[in-house]
Design a protein around this motif. Structure first.
Motif, PDB file in Angstrom:
ATOM      1  N   SER A  34      17.414  50.041  62.369  1.00 36.88           N
ATOM      2  CA  SER A  34      16.662  51.285  62.465  1.00 36.88           C
ATOM      3  C   SER A  34      15.866  51.358  63.762  1.00 36.88           C
ATOM      4  O   SER A  34      15.490  50.339  64.337  1.00 36.88           O
ATOM      5  CB  SER A  34      15.709  51.407  61.274  1.00 36.88           C
ATOM      6  N   LYS A  35      15.617  52.560  64.208  1.00 39.37           N
ATOM      7  CA  LYS A  35      14.723  52.823  65.342  1.00 39.37           C
ATOM      8  C   LYS A  35      15.079  51.994  66.569  1.00 39.37           C
ATOM      9  O   LYS A  35      14.225  51.394  67.208  1.00 39.37           O
ATOM     10  CB  LYS A  35      13.268  52.594  64.930  1.00 39.37           C
ATOM     11  N   ASN A  36      16.378  51.958  66.879  1.00 46.39           N
ATOM     12  CA  ASN A  36      16.923  51.285  68.061  1.00 46.39           C
ATOM     13  C   ASN A  36      16.793  49.760  68.009  1.00 46.39           C
ATOM     14  O   ASN A  36      16.939  49.090  69.036  1.00 46.39           O
ATOM     15  CB  ASN A  36      16.264  51.799  69.349  1.00 46.39           C
ATOM     16  N   SER A  37      16.524  49.204  66.845  1.00 46.07           N
ATOM     17  CA  SER A  37      16.454  47.750  66.736  1.00 46.07           C
ATOM     18  C   SER A  37      17.861  47.159  66.704  1.00 46.07           C
ATOM     19  O   SER A  37      18.824  47.817  66.301  1.00 46.07           O
ATOM     20  CB  SER A  37      15.692  47.338  65.482  1.00 46.07           C
ATOM     21  N   HIS A  38      17.973  45.916  67.138  1.00 48.13           N
ATOM     22  CA  HIS A  38      19.259  45.214  67.047  1.00 48.13           C
ATOM     23  C   HIS A  38      19.039  43.720  67.226  1.00 48.13           C
ATOM     24  O   HIS A  38      18.057  43.274  67.824  1.00 48.13           O
ATOM     25  CB  HIS A  38      20.268  45.728  68.077  1.00 48.13           C
ATOM     26  N   VAL A  39      19.956  42.941  66.686  1.00 46.52           N
ATOM     27  CA  VAL A  39      19.983  41.493  66.873  1.00 46.52           C
ATOM     28  C   VAL A  39      21.285  41.135  67.576  1.00 46.52           C
ATOM     29  O   VAL A  39      22.361  41.625  67.203  1.00 46.52           O
ATOM     30  CB  VAL A  39      19.886  40.741  65.525  1.00 46.52           C
ATOM     31  N   ALA A  59      15.637  42.816  69.233  1.00 44.39           N
ATOM     32  CA  ALA A  59      14.873  43.954  69.736  1.00 44.39           C
ATOM     33  C   ALA A  59      14.261  44.646  68.526  1.00 44.39           C
ATOM     34  O   ALA A  59      14.986  45.272  67.742  1.00 44.39           O
ATOM     35  CB  ALA A  59      15.769  44.914  70.506  1.00 44.39           C
ATOM     36  N   PRO A  60      12.943  44.513  68.297  1.00 46.26           N
ATOM     37  CA  PRO A  60      12.317  45.075  67.096  1.00 46.26           C
ATOM     38  C   PRO A  60      12.349  46.606  67.087  1.00 46.26           C
ATOM     39  O   PRO A  60      12.514  47.249  68.130  1.00 46.26           O
ATOM     40  CB  PRO A  60      10.866  44.563  67.181  1.00 46.26           C
ATOM     41  N   PRO A  61      12.171  47.214  65.907  1.00 47.56           N
ATOM     42  CA  PRO A  61      12.121  48.679  65.825  1.00 47.56           C
ATOM     43  C   PRO A  61      10.947  49.243  66.625  1.00 47.56           C
ATOM     44  O   PRO A  61       9.854  48.674  66.620  1.00 47.56           O
ATOM     45  CB  PRO A  61      11.924  48.947  64.325  1.00 47.56           C
ATOM     46  N   VAL A  80      12.798  39.641  71.691  1.00 44.60           N
ATOM     47  CA  VAL A  80      12.271  38.358  71.222  1.00 44.60           C
ATOM     48  C   VAL A  80      13.439  37.384  71.104  1.00 44.60           C
ATOM     49  O   VAL A  80      14.495  37.725  70.556  1.00 44.60           O
ATOM     50  CB  VAL A  80      11.571  38.510  69.859  1.00 44.60           C
ATOM     51  N   TYR A  81      13.255  36.155  71.621  1.00 50.30           N
ATOM     52  CA  TYR A  81      14.328  35.160  71.653  1.00 50.30           C
ATOM     53  C   TYR A  81      14.040  34.010  70.697  1.00 50.30           C
ATOM     54  O   TYR A  81      12.881  33.622  70.492  1.00 50.30           O
ATOM     55  CB  TYR A  81      14.505  34.631  73.074  1.00 50.30           C
ATOM     56  N   TYR A  82      15.128  33.446  70.136  1.00 54.71           N
ATOM     57  CA  TYR A  82      15.021  32.379  69.148  1.00 54.71           C
ATOM     58  C   TYR A  82      15.949  31.222  69.501  1.00 54.71           C
ATOM     59  O   TYR A  82      16.977  31.402  70.149  1.00 54.71           O
ATOM     60  CB  TYR A  82      15.368  32.905  67.749  1.00 54.71           C
ATOM     61  N   ARG A 196      18.500  40.399  58.118  1.00 56.66           N
ATOM     62  CA  ARG A 196      19.766  40.996  57.681  1.00 56.66           C
ATOM     63  C   ARG A 196      20.688  41.243  58.864  1.00 56.66           C
ATOM     64  O   ARG A 196      21.888  40.924  58.818  1.00 56.66           O
ATOM     65  CB  ARG A 196      19.490  42.307  56.940  1.00 56.66           C
ATOM     66  N   LEU A 197      20.140  41.783  59.942  1.00 56.34           N
ATOM     67  CA  LEU A 197      20.936  42.030  61.141  1.00 56.34           C
ATOM     68  C   LEU A 197      21.440  40.722  61.741  1.00 56.34           C
ATOM     69  O   LEU A 197      22.570  40.644  62.241  1.00 56.34           O
ATOM     70  CB  LEU A 197      20.102  42.791  62.177  1.00 56.34           C
TER      71      LEU A 197
END
Length: 227
Positions: A34-39, A59-61, A80-82, A196-197
Motif C-alpha cells: 500500500s501507499k507505494n511501499s515495497h520490499v 520502502a515503507p508506506p 530501510v535495509y536488512y 508479508r511483502l
C-alpha cells in the motif's frame, strides 16, 4: 523507473570482488504494498546456484507528502535495509537511506539543502545528502540522484533502535536558512505488511534462483536507457 534502475545497479555490483566471475548471478524480486511501499529481495549466487549474499530492503508506506518548493527537486524517499534474512524473517535493520532526485536542476542543487529526520515522539537529527549513482538524460533534462545515510549521525541517541521501534518518521528537506523545501512522512509501524511483502519477494527470488537465466549477471553494467 529511475530508482528501480539504480537498485538493480546496486545489486549487480554490490560485491565487486565476487562479481568478476561470469558464472555468478543476482536474482532480484519485488513485492508491492500500500501507499507505494515495497520490499525488494536480491540473491547473489555462484555458477552452481549456491547463495553468496542476500540483499533485503523495504520502502515503507508514505503517510503524507508535501510537494517540493523547488521545481527541480523531488520528495525525499526512504529505504530501510536488512541483513541476515531467512525465509521466516526479514532479519536485522542495518541501515536506512533517504534519497532525493533532481531533474533539470544545477550541478550543485544538493549542496543547498539538508535532510532532517524527525521521529514521532520528538527525536530528530540531520543527515547530509551526497551525489550517488549515474546521471540519466530525461528528454532535455539531466536526472541526478543523491542519498543520505540516516544512521550516520552525531546524535546522542541510537538511530538504529529508533528507526526500528518508531511509529513514523518524517524526512524534511530544508534549505540553508532552515526553511522547509519538501517533506514526506513514512509509516515505520507497518511491520505486518512489510513481513508479508518480504515473504512474497523471498519466494519470487528463490524461484528465480533455481533458473538463473531469469536473473542479472553479477557485475554487469546497466544498459537500460530512459526515453
Amino acid at each position: 523507473m529511475i530508482r528501480a534502475l539504480l537498485v538493480v545497479g546496486l545489486l549487480t555490483s554490490a560485491a565487486p570482488a565476487l562479481a568478476q566471475d561470469d558464472g555468478q548471478w543476482v536474482c532480484s524480486a519485488s513485492a508491492k504494498g500500500s501507499k507505494n511501499s515495497h520490499v525488494d529481495v536480491g540473491v547473489h549466487i555462484d555458477a552452481d546456484g549456491e547463495v553468496l549474499t542476500r540483499y533485503v530492503s523495504w520502502a515503507p508506506p508514505m503517510l503524507e507528502e508535501s510537494k517540493s518548493q523547488y521545481p527541480d527537486l523531488g520528495t525525499p524517499g526512504l529505504t530501510v535495509y536488512y541483513d541476515d534474512a531467512e525465509a521466516d524473517g526479514i532479519g536485522e535493520l542495518t541501515n536506512a537511506v533517504g534519497d532525493l532526485s533532481s531533474v533539470g536542476g544545477p550541478d550543485q542543487a544538493f549542496r543547498w539543502v539538508t535532510l532532517h529526520i524527525l521521529l514521532d515522539g520528538g527525536d530528530n537529527w540531520t543527515a547530509d545528502l551526497e551525489r550517488f549513482g549515474p546521471e540519466y538524460q530525461i528528454g532535455a533534462n539531466r536526472y541526478r540522484y543523491a542519498s543520505a545515510d540516516l544512521t550516520s549521525t552525531d546524535w546522542d541517541g541510537d538511530p538504529y533502535d529508533r528507526l526500528e521501534t518508531g511509529a513514523a518518521v518524517t524526512l524534511s528537506l530544508r534549505d540553508s536558512m532552515g526553511r522547509p523545501v519538501a517533506q514526506a512522512r513514512y509509516d515505520l509501524a507497518a511491520k505486518a505488511e512489510r513481513d508479508r511483502l518480504f515473504r512474497v519477494a523471498w519466494r519470487k527470488a528463490e524461484k528465480m534462483r533455481k533458473n538463473p537465466k531469469r536473473c542479472d549477471k553479477a557485475g554487469g553494467e546497466e544498459t537500460e536507457t530512459v526515453p
